[in-house]
Design a protein around this motif. Structure first.
Motif, PDB file in Angstrom:
ATOM      1  N   ARG A 206       0.823  -1.206   0.000  1.00 27.46           N
ATOM      2  CA  ARG A 206       0.000   0.000   0.000  1.00 27.46           C
ATOM      3  C   ARG A 206       0.861   1.261   0.000  1.00 27.46           C
ATOM      4  NH1 ARG A 206      -3.337  -3.170   3.434  1.00 27.46           N
ATOM      5  NH2 ARG A 206      -2.320  -2.314   5.304  1.00 27.46           N
ATOM      6  N   LYS A 209       2.510   1.710  -3.507  1.00 26.60           N
ATOM      7  CA  LYS A 209       1.566   2.113  -4.549  1.00 26.60           C
ATOM      8  C   LYS A 209       1.211   3.591  -4.479  1.00 26.60           C
ATOM      9  CE  LYS A 209      -0.518  -2.448  -5.235  1.00 26.60           C
ATOM     10  NZ  LYS A 209      -1.732  -3.293  -5.118  1.00 26.60           N
ATOM     11  N   TYR A 215       1.998   3.407 -10.803  1.00 26.85           N
ATOM     12  CA  TYR A 215       0.784   3.279 -11.619  1.00 26.85           C
ATOM     13  C   TYR A 215       1.152   3.165 -13.100  1.00 26.85           C
ATOM     14  CZ  TYR A 215      -3.654   4.700 -13.798  1.00 26.85           C
ATOM     15  OH  TYR A 215      -4.789   4.768 -14.580  1.00 26.85           O
ATOM     16  N   GLN A 218       3.245  -0.240 -13.786  1.00 27.77           N
ATOM     17  CA  GLN A 218       2.311  -1.361 -13.771  1.00 27.77           C
ATOM     18  C   GLN A 218       1.399  -1.313 -14.995  1.00 27.77           C
ATOM     19  OE1 GLN A 218       2.489  -3.849 -11.836  1.00 27.77           O
ATOM     20  NE2 GLN A 218       0.584  -4.938 -12.301  1.00 27.77           N
ATOM     21  N   GLU A 222       0.619  -4.111 -17.797  1.00 25.68           N
ATOM     22  CA  GLU A 222      -0.748  -4.558 -18.069  1.00 25.68           C
ATOM     23  C   GLU A 222      -1.092  -4.397 -19.546  1.00 25.68           C
ATOM     24  OE1 GLU A 222      -3.130  -2.276 -15.419  1.00 25.68           O
ATOM     25  OE2 GLU A 222      -2.654  -3.507 -13.662  1.00 25.68           O
ATOM     26  N   GLN A 228      -4.662  -6.119 -19.084  1.00 29.44           N
ATOM     27  CA  GLN A 228      -5.710  -5.674 -18.174  1.00 29.44           C
ATOM     28  C   GLN A 228      -6.065  -4.225 -18.484  1.00 29.44           C
ATOM     29  OE1 GLN A 228      -4.660  -6.307 -14.072  1.00 29.44           O
ATOM     30  NE2 GLN A 228      -3.871  -8.360 -14.441  1.00 29.44           N
ATOM     31  N   TRP A 231      -9.288   0.686 -16.492  1.00 27.86           N
ATOM     32  CA  TRP A 231     -10.473   0.943 -15.655  1.00 27.86           C
ATOM     33  C   TRP A 231     -10.761  -0.188 -14.668  1.00 27.86           C
ATOM     34  CZ3 TRP A 231     -10.747   0.491 -21.058  1.00 27.86           C
ATOM     35  CH2 TRP A 231     -11.248  -0.713 -21.544  1.00 27.86           C
ATOM     36  N   SER A 232      -9.910  -1.208 -14.664  1.00 28.17           N
ATOM     37  CA  SER A 232     -10.128  -2.306 -13.709  1.00 28.17           C
ATOM     38  C   SER A 232      -9.705  -1.939 -12.296  1.00 28.17           C
ATOM     39  CB  SER A 232      -9.373  -3.562 -14.163  1.00 28.17           C
ATOM     40  OG  SER A 232      -7.969  -3.325 -14.187  1.00 28.17           O
ATOM     41  N   HIS A 233      -8.994  -0.814 -12.125  1.00 26.76           N
ATOM     42  CA  HIS A 233      -8.623  -0.339 -10.784  1.00 26.76           C
ATOM     43  C   HIS A 233      -8.938   1.152 -10.689  1.00 26.76           C
ATOM     44  CE1 HIS A 233      -5.140   0.236 -13.365  1.00 26.76           C
ATOM     45  NE2 HIS A 233      -4.926  -1.064 -13.349  1.00 26.76           N
ATOM     46  N   HIS A 236      -7.233   3.495  -7.849  1.00 27.55           N
ATOM     47  CA  HIS A 236      -5.832   3.844  -8.104  1.00 27.55           C
ATOM     48  C   HIS A 236      -5.730   4.864  -9.237  1.00 27.55           C
ATOM     49  CE1 HIS A 236      -1.428   2.191  -8.267  1.00 27.55           C
ATOM     50  NE2 HIS A 236      -1.512   3.419  -7.778  1.00 27.55           N
ATOM     51  N   THR A 237      -6.591   4.729 -10.246  1.00 30.10           N
ATOM     52  CA  THR A 237      -6.603   5.686 -11.352  1.00 30.10           C
ATOM     53  C   THR A 237      -7.001   7.076 -10.854  1.00 30.10           C
ATOM     54  OG1 THR A 237      -7.126   3.956 -12.968  1.00 30.10           O
ATOM     55  CG2 THR A 237      -7.646   6.233 -13.584  1.00 30.10           C
TER      56      THR A 237
END
Length: 266
Positions: A206, A209, A215, A218, A222, A228, A231-233, A236-237
């Motif tokens: 945590r 990140k 971001y 990663q 992705e 991936q 918009w799957s997280h 975080h976005t």
């Protein structure tokens, strides 16, 4: 917000000047070199090869999540390389162009953009190397590759805000450049480029990140490896864009406030 919109209008109005200055800066890096711009290809290849040899051959690092380590490493190195190049290069860019900054008609706020544009050339070569590795390792092709453009936009916006602030502050406090160099060294090892963040405890994860560059790193992985969508997280976005908006606003404010004093100090 109005000042930021005015800046982007200025970029469009001075687009030819920005492109010309970026091309000149890129050529200036290799002006006395017989290989010239070929060094923009040689540098990333040598860097990737050295790191691959040290970690894969020396430390015998195993594939991560069934992904060849050299691919996983290159996907993380690509965004970090351009981020560090922009931040470190922009820190001294006002001093390097003092002869232009002293002219009141010159819009010095475009200088970090010039550095960003010249850095994109090397980044494009870095991504080409990554694509060759993906092909060589027979990894699947996906339209998610295009998602890297979104993360590149994220990187450029974050870098621009930081670059404005550092370029202005370094005019008055020359130790800023040294501090930036040390900070980038620390950030290189703190950001999970060579190692998988899942090896850390959830509490440490945590904390790590919170680094906005995580971001982006990663996100590149992705886009090119795990496929991936961004918009799957959403949390975080949202966090990343909050930090980036703050960096842009603060960077623009610092630059605008200090800019009138540049000619006197330089």
């Amino acid at each position: 917000m109005n000042s930021l919109l005015a800046f982007f209008r200025l970029l469009y109005a001075r687009r030819q000047l920005i492109i010309a200055m970026a091309a000149r800066e890129l050529r200036a890096q290799y002006v006395a070199s017989s290989l010239g711009l070929l060094w923009t290809l040689i540098h990333p290849i040598v860097m990737i090869t050295v790191f691959w040899f040290v970690f894969s051959v020396g430390f015998k690092t195993q594939p991560l999540h069934d992904v060849p380590f050299v691919v996983w490493l290159t996907a993380g190195l690509a965004p970090w390389y351009i981020f560090s190049d922009i931040v470190s290069g922009s820190t001294n860019i006002i001093l390097a162009h003092a002869h232009l900054v002293k002219k009141t008609i010159f819009a010095s706020q475009i200088l970090p953009v010039v550095k960003i544009l010249s850095s994109l050339v090397t980044h494009g070569i870095f991504l080409s190397v990554l694509l060759v590795l993906l092909l060589f390792q027979q990894m699947p092709f996906s339209l998610y590759y295009l998602q890297a453009l979104y993360y590149l936009l994220c990187l450029l916006m974050l870098s621009l805000g930081i670059a404005w602030a550092l370029a202005a502050l370094n005019v008055f406090v020359r130790d800023v450049a040294q501090l930036v160099a040390v900070t980038l060294q620390i950030g290189f090892w703190v950001t999970p480029i060579f190692w998988d963040i899942s090896m850390m405890s959830s509490k440490i994860q945590r904390l790590l990140k919170l680094n906005p560059v995580y971001y982006i790193v990663q996100g590149y992985r992705e886009s090119f490896i795990t496929f991936q969508p961004f918009w799957s997280h959403p949390l975080h976005t949202a966090y990343f864009w909050s930090i980036t908006a703050a960096a842009l606003a603060c960077g623009a404010y610092i630059f605008r406030k200090l800019k009138p004093q540049f000619p006197d100090v330089l």
